[in-house]
Design a protein around this motif. Sequence first.
Motif, PDB file in Angstrom:
ATOM      1  N   PRO A  18       0.829  -1.207   0.000  1.00  0.00           N
ATOM      2  CA  PRO A  18       0.000   0.000   0.000  1.00  0.00           C
ATOM      3  C   PRO A  18       0.863   1.257   0.000  1.00  0.00           C
ATOM      4  O   PRO A  18       1.856   1.335   0.731  1.00  0.00           O
ATOM      5  CB  PRO A  18      -0.772  -0.127   1.320  1.00  0.00           C
ATOM      6  N   THR A  58      -3.793   1.048  -8.975  1.00  0.00           N
ATOM      7  CA  THR A  58      -4.102  -0.057  -8.069  1.00  0.00           C
ATOM      8  C   THR A  58      -4.477  -1.302  -8.860  1.00  0.00           C
ATOM      9  O   THR A  58      -5.364  -1.263  -9.714  1.00  0.00           O
ATOM     10  CB  THR A  58      -5.257   0.332  -7.131  1.00  0.00           C
ATOM     11  N   GLN A  82       0.270  -7.408  -5.132  1.00  0.00           N
ATOM     12  CA  GLN A  82      -0.754  -6.372  -5.048  1.00  0.00           C
ATOM     13  C   GLN A  82      -0.114  -5.004  -4.828  1.00  0.00           C
ATOM     14  O   GLN A  82       0.742  -4.832  -3.952  1.00  0.00           O
ATOM     15  CB  GLN A  82      -1.721  -6.671  -3.903  1.00  0.00           C
ATOM     16  N   THR A 121      -1.556  -1.164  -4.055  1.00  0.00           N
ATOM     17  CA  THR A 121      -2.743  -0.391  -3.708  1.00  0.00           C
ATOM     18  C   THR A 121      -2.337   1.055  -3.471  1.00  0.00           C
ATOM     19  O   THR A 121      -1.520   1.335  -2.595  1.00  0.00           O
ATOM     20  CB  THR A 121      -3.424  -0.953  -2.453  1.00  0.00           C
ATOM     21  N   SER A 136      -3.687   4.786  -2.541  1.00  0.00           N
ATOM     22  CA  SER A 136      -4.808   5.515  -1.954  1.00  0.00           C
ATOM     23  C   SER A 136      -4.548   7.015  -2.004  1.00  0.00           C
ATOM     24  O   SER A 136      -3.407   7.465  -2.082  1.00  0.00           O
ATOM     25  CB  SER A 136      -5.024   5.070  -0.509  1.00  0.00           C
TER      26      SER A 136
END
Length: 121
Positions: free
Chosen positions: A11, A91, A116, A118, A120
């Motif tokens: 993230p 993402t 992954q 991600t 934000s």
Amino acid sequence: QVQLVESGGGPVQAGDSLTLSCAASGLTFSTYTMGWFRQVPKTDREYVADISWNNGSTNYAGAVQGRFTLSRDLAKNTVYLQMNSLKPEDTAVYYCAADLAIAMTNYPDYWGQGTQVTVSL
């Protein structure tokens, strides 16, 4: 047995940078075009970038051109995807791929398991 092992996902916030790595084993790395695709749920896998085995030339999807940089280390059998100025639309699960063709096709010979990313706001 061919293995492509991705790492480096996670993230981050919009505007941040992230570097993905893909370590290849079980294949003659210098004879494969290496690249990255990405996928979000319920959509097709999308081409991101590739680096040709032939001369190390790189190609990028329009959505990442100028922000992402793909490189390879022949001594480590590894490719790196440097991702700058990340956006929420980046993402996705990012997949490493290896293709015997001179340029990445939509049906590469090998896939990694994915990592992954991600982003934000």
